[in-house]
Design a protein around this motif. Sequence first.
Motif: not given
Length: 123
Positions: A27-28, A30-31, A51-52, A97, A99-101, A110-111
Amino acid sequence: VQLQASGGGVVQTGGSLKLSCATSRRTSSNNAVGWFRQAPGKEREFVAHVSWNGGVTSYADSVKGRFTISRDNARNTVYLQLNSLNVEDTAVYYCAVARSSYGSTDASQYRYWGQGTQVTVSS
């Protein structure tokens, strides 16, 4: 999906703590990941995000220069170093985490959220 925040505790004014947020690689990696906090009787507020790849960070004005966010993707962990703590920093700190990078100050972006770790600063 699991997020495990740890490292909270009780410190005196001026003290330091280092929070950790262990994330699942799936999950993390790339996020972006963010830290938020919620004090008793107050709304949840943004603290910092990274950032990611760790290349971009952002901080709330209230913690800028005192807190440092970083990440170690090899360990699937994001850190928040808290220095020069004051009583206004007392809160439950949550990692999340995105939703995006790249992160956001908006909690709705945040998801996944961890369970929180308590930070208490005594005077």
